[in-house]
Design a protein around this motif. Structure first.
Motif, PDB file in Angstrom:
ATOM      1  N   GLU A  44       0.825  -1.205   0.000  1.00 16.52           N
ATOM      2  CA  GLU A  44       0.000   0.000   0.000  1.00 16.52           C
ATOM      3  C   GLU A  44       0.864   1.263   0.000  1.00 16.52           C
ATOM      4  N   ILE A  45       1.981   1.227   0.716  1.00 19.18           N
ATOM      5  CA  ILE A  45       2.887   2.379   0.711  1.00 19.18           C
ATOM      6  C   ILE A  45       3.500   2.553  -0.675  1.00 19.18           C
ATOM      7  N   ARG A  46       3.802   1.434  -1.347  1.00 20.83           N
ATOM      8  CA  ARG A  46       4.314   1.505  -2.722  1.00 20.83           C
ATOM      9  C   ARG A  46       3.339   2.245  -3.618  1.00 20.83           C
ATOM     10  N   ASP A  47       2.060   1.907  -3.514  1.00 16.95           N
ATOM     11  CA  ASP A  47       1.058   2.567  -4.336  1.00 16.95           C
ATOM     12  C   ASP A  47       0.885   4.029  -3.950  1.00 16.95           C
ATOM     13  N   LYS A  48       0.965   4.304  -2.670  1.00 14.66           N
ATOM     14  CA  LYS A  48       0.754   5.674  -2.193  1.00 14.66           C
ATOM     15  C   LYS A  48       1.836   6.623  -2.705  1.00 14.66           C
ATOM     16  N   PHE A  49       3.089   6.147  -2.717  1.00 13.72           N
ATOM     17  CA  PHE A  49       4.204   7.029  -3.057  1.00 13.72           C
ATOM     18  C   PHE A  49       4.843   6.689  -4.402  1.00 13.72           C
ATOM     19  N   ASN A  50       4.222   5.766  -5.141  1.00 11.02           N
ATOM     20  CA  ASN A  50       4.652   5.478  -6.505  1.00 11.02           C
ATOM     21  C   ASN A  50       6.117   5.010  -6.572  1.00 11.02           C
ATOM     22  N   VAL A  51       6.450   4.074  -5.683  1.00  7.37           N
ATOM     23  CA  VAL A  51       7.781   3.466  -5.693  1.00  7.37           C
ATOM     24  C   VAL A  51       7.598   1.953  -5.618  1.00  7.37           C
ATOM     25  N   SER A  52       8.675   1.216  -5.807  1.00 10.15           N
ATOM     26  CA  SER A  52       8.601  -0.239  -5.681  1.00 10.15           C
ATOM     27  C   SER A  52       8.596  -0.627  -4.204  1.00 10.15           C
ATOM     28  N   ARG A  53       8.170  -1.858  -3.925  1.00 14.04           N
ATOM     29  CA  ARG A  53       8.142  -2.326  -2.536  1.00 14.04           C
ATOM     30  C   ARG A  53       9.542  -2.397  -1.951  1.00 14.04           C
ATOM     31  N   SER A  54      10.507  -2.830  -2.737  1.00 17.20           N
ATOM     32  CA  SER A  54      11.877  -2.920  -2.224  1.00 17.20           C
ATOM     33  C   SER A  54      12.427  -1.541  -1.883  1.00 17.20           C
ATOM     34  N   THR A  55      12.094  -0.538  -2.706  1.00 19.23           N
ATOM     35  CA  THR A  55      12.538   0.823  -2.417  1.00 19.23           C
ATOM     36  C   THR A  55      11.883   1.347  -1.146  1.00 19.23           C
ATOM     37  N   ALA A  56      10.585   1.103  -0.995  1.00 17.75           N
ATOM     38  CA  ALA A  56       9.884   1.545   0.212  1.00 17.75           C
ATOM     39  C   ALA A  56      10.490   0.903   1.454  1.00 17.75           C
ATOM     40  N   HIS A  57      10.769  -0.393   1.362  1.00 18.50           N
ATOM     41  CA  HIS A  57      11.352  -1.097   2.512  1.00 18.50           C
ATOM     42  C   HIS A  57      12.731  -0.535   2.847  1.00 18.50           C
ATOM     43  N   GLU A  58      13.532  -0.312   1.848  1.00 27.25           N
ATOM     44  CA  GLU A  58      14.880   0.217   2.072  1.00 27.25           C
ATOM     45  C   GLU A  58      14.832   1.593   2.732  1.00 27.25           C
ATOM     46  N   ILE A  59      13.917   2.441   2.281  1.00 33.57           N
ATOM     47  CA  ILE A  59      13.799   3.788   2.842  1.00 33.57           C
ATOM     48  C   ILE A  59      13.338   3.732   4.297  1.00 33.57           C
ATOM     49  N   ILE A  60      12.341   2.894   4.590  1.00 35.05           N
ATOM     50  CA  ILE A  60      11.817   2.807   5.951  1.00 35.05           C
ATOM     51  C   ILE A  60      12.882   2.293   6.909  1.00 35.05           C
ATOM     52  N   VAL A  61      13.606   1.263   6.515  1.00 34.47           N
ATOM     53  CA  VAL A  61      14.649   0.706   7.382  1.00 34.47           C
ATOM     54  C   VAL A  61      15.728   1.746   7.657  1.00 34.47           C
ATOM     55  N   SER A  62      16.144   2.466   6.626  1.00 33.53           N
ATOM     56  CA  SER A  62      17.160   3.499   6.806  1.00 33.53           C
ATOM     57  C   SER A  62      16.665   4.616   7.716  1.00 33.53           C
ATOM     58  N   ALA A  63      15.414   5.032   7.524  1.00 35.55           N
ATOM     59  CA  ALA A  63      14.858   6.095   8.356  1.00 35.55           C
ATOM     60  C   ALA A  63      14.730   5.662   9.812  1.00 35.55           C
ATOM     61  N   LEU A  64      14.333   4.416  10.048  1.00 41.21           N
ATOM     62  CA  LEU A  64      14.248   3.911  11.419  1.00 41.21           C
ATOM     63  C   LEU A  64      15.600   3.986  12.122  1.00 41.21           C
ATOM     64  N   ASP A  65      16.640   3.552  11.432  1.00 41.11           N
ATOM     65  CA  ASP A  65      17.983   3.615  12.024  1.00 41.11           C
ATOM     66  C   ASP A  65      18.363   5.051  12.364  1.00 41.11           C
ATOM     67  N   ASN A  66      18.036   5.982  11.484  1.00 39.04           N
ATOM     68  CA  ASN A  66      18.409   7.377  11.710  1.00 39.04           C
ATOM     69  C   ASN A  66      17.629   8.001  12.861  1.00 39.04           C
ATOM     70  N   VAL A  67      16.331   7.691  12.960  1.00 39.16           N
ATOM     71  CA  VAL A  67      15.542   8.240  14.068  1.00 39.16           C
ATOM     72  C   VAL A  67      16.009   7.668  15.396  1.00 39.16           C
ATOM     73  N   CYS A  68      16.395   6.395  15.397  1.00 37.46           N
ATOM     74  CA  CYS A  68      16.910   5.797  16.631  1.00 37.46           C
ATOM     75  C   CYS A  68      18.198   6.497  17.084  1.00 37.46           C
ATOM     76  N   GLN A  69      18.966   6.987  16.133  1.00 44.26           N
ATOM     77  CA  GLN A  69      20.160   7.753  16.493  1.00 44.26           C
ATOM     78  C   GLN A  69      19.789   9.098  17.110  1.00 44.26           C
ATOM     79  N   LEU A  70      18.619   9.630  16.745  1.00 45.74           N
ATOM     80  CA  LEU A  70      18.167  10.902  17.310  1.00 45.74           C
ATOM     81  C   LEU A  70      17.545  10.741  18.692  1.00 45.74           C
ATOM     82  N   ALA A  71      17.294   9.498  19.110  1.00 46.14           N
ATOM     83  CA  ALA A  71      16.579   9.264  20.368  1.00 46.14           C
ATOM     84  C   ALA A  71      17.286   9.909  21.556  1.00 46.14           C
TER      85      ALA A  71
END
Length: 362
Positions: free
Chosen positions: A128-155
């Motif tokens: 559903e996120i792929r459809d919402k933002f017009n990207v592939s599922r693998s790209t969406a997954h890669e972006i989310i994982v990277s963002a999670l790591d970065n936000v955890c660094q901001l904790a």
């Protein structure tokens, strides 16, 4: 008629019949070959035809063009906070890389930030996120994982222990709300629903009948987290959760004569010097005891409200299915970090289906 003539006529008729049958078989075989050839051509055309994905969502630029209230209701952050998070992602290496050669164009940084916040604020699948933002599922997954790591660094920058001035301010606020002195926060545990892990799965079954990991939260008078501990199995009791947390070994230095408000799970003797709990109602409590219990509960409810607001704003934490344990911990840590980020400015609660009665301490 002569028998020989009859025999010859019969043989001629048989030959004609056999010739007609052979012709029919030949025509049938030709028809079958044509059908097979047509099927093969259709299959080849389908194989060569470019796949056009149906995208049902809206473009990222439309998100960014919304009015401030609508933008905040979707992204959960104000525009200023969104820009801060976006800039932080850029400094951490998530910025758009110039396109070199072929392939799909790079995802803009603002879209990555919006995609991550949408992931945290909803329970959509990657499809559903792929459809919402017009990207592939693998790209969406890669972006989310990277963002999670970065936000955890901001904790560490957003979930901080209060200094002496902040402790004094919190103690005055709690004294006004529950008539108790030297209180700087409230403590409690909260279950985060997960899928049964492959290893030691039974340890994650809590007393409510579902699999979960635990988060121990400590918040100030405003509901802002000042310390969290995430990850133990749901079977663990709140008292044991506190004992194994990093805070417990640092309690003397951090508390320095101050107290938390807690429920009866923290009634043990080794907690009494820094956690104030209500007395268990065994039917023999005096009116003064009942009044004291009410006052403590009135102040302690702030931590339950904090968990409820976090689950309301970042609904991903309501149910973490098909997610590894490590990713579950990162999602909860990221949600607490974003929760504190929201506390820095006025936040308009999401109206539709929120808060839910089981968000507080599910």
């Amino acid at each position: 008629m002569d028998p020989l003539v009859k025999f010859c006529c019969a043989m001629v008729a048989i030959v004609h019949y056999l010739m007609e049958m052979a012709l029919c078989i030949t025509l049938l075989n030709d028809t079958v070959r044509r059908m097979e050839l047509s099927r093969a051509l259709i299959t080849e055309k389908k194989r060569r035809r470019p796949q056009s994905l149906v995208k049902s969502g809206i473009g990222c630029h439309l998100f960014l063009a919304m009015d401030d209230d609508t933008f905040q209701s979707h992204m959960r952050l104000t525009r200023r906070q969104f820009n801060f998070l976006n800039d932080s992602f850029g400094r951490m290496g998530m910025a758009e890389v110039p396109k070199n050669g072929g392939g799909q164009p790079r995802v803009p940084l603002e879209m990555k930030t919006a995609m991550f916040l949408w992931y945290m604020a909803n329970q959509n699948s990657f499809r559903e996120i792929r459809d919402k933002f017009n990207v592939s599922r693998s790209t969406a997954h890669e972006i989310i994982v990277s963002a999670l790591d970065n936000v955890c660094q901001l904790a560490a920058s957003f979930i901080t222990w209060p200094d002496e001035n902040e402790k004094l301010r919190s103690s005055r606020a709690f004294q006004r709300s529950c008539s108790r002195e030297r209180i700087i926060g409230a403590i409690d545990g909260c279950h985060i629903k997960i899928q049964r892990p492959r290893r030691h799965g039974i340890d994650y079954m809590n007393q409510k009948g579902y699999y979960s990991i635990l988060i121990q939260g400590i918040c100030d008078d405003k509901g802002k987290f000042i310390d969290i501990f995430v990850g133990p199995p749901g079977r663990v009791h709140d008292a044991l959760l506190l004992r194994i947390s990093p805070f417990f070994s640092e309690r003397a230095e951090k508390m320095a004569g101050y107290f938390f408000l807690g429920d009866t799970a923290y009634i043990a003797k080794n907690f009494r010097h820094f956690i104030l709990t209500p007395k268990r109602d065994t039917g023999v409590l005096t009116q003064e005891d009942l009044h004291n219990n009410t006052q403590i509960s009135r102040g302690r409810v702030i931590i339950e409200n904090a968990f409820g607001r976090m689950k309301c704003r970042f609904r991903r934490t309501r149910d973490l299915q098909n997610t590894s344990l490590l990713t579950c911990v990162k999602i909860v840590l990221a949600a607490c970090t974003l929760h504190n980020m929201c506390m820095e400015e006025r936040y308009t609660e999401h109206q539709e289906g929120c808060p839910r009665h089981d968000d507080e301490n599910e």
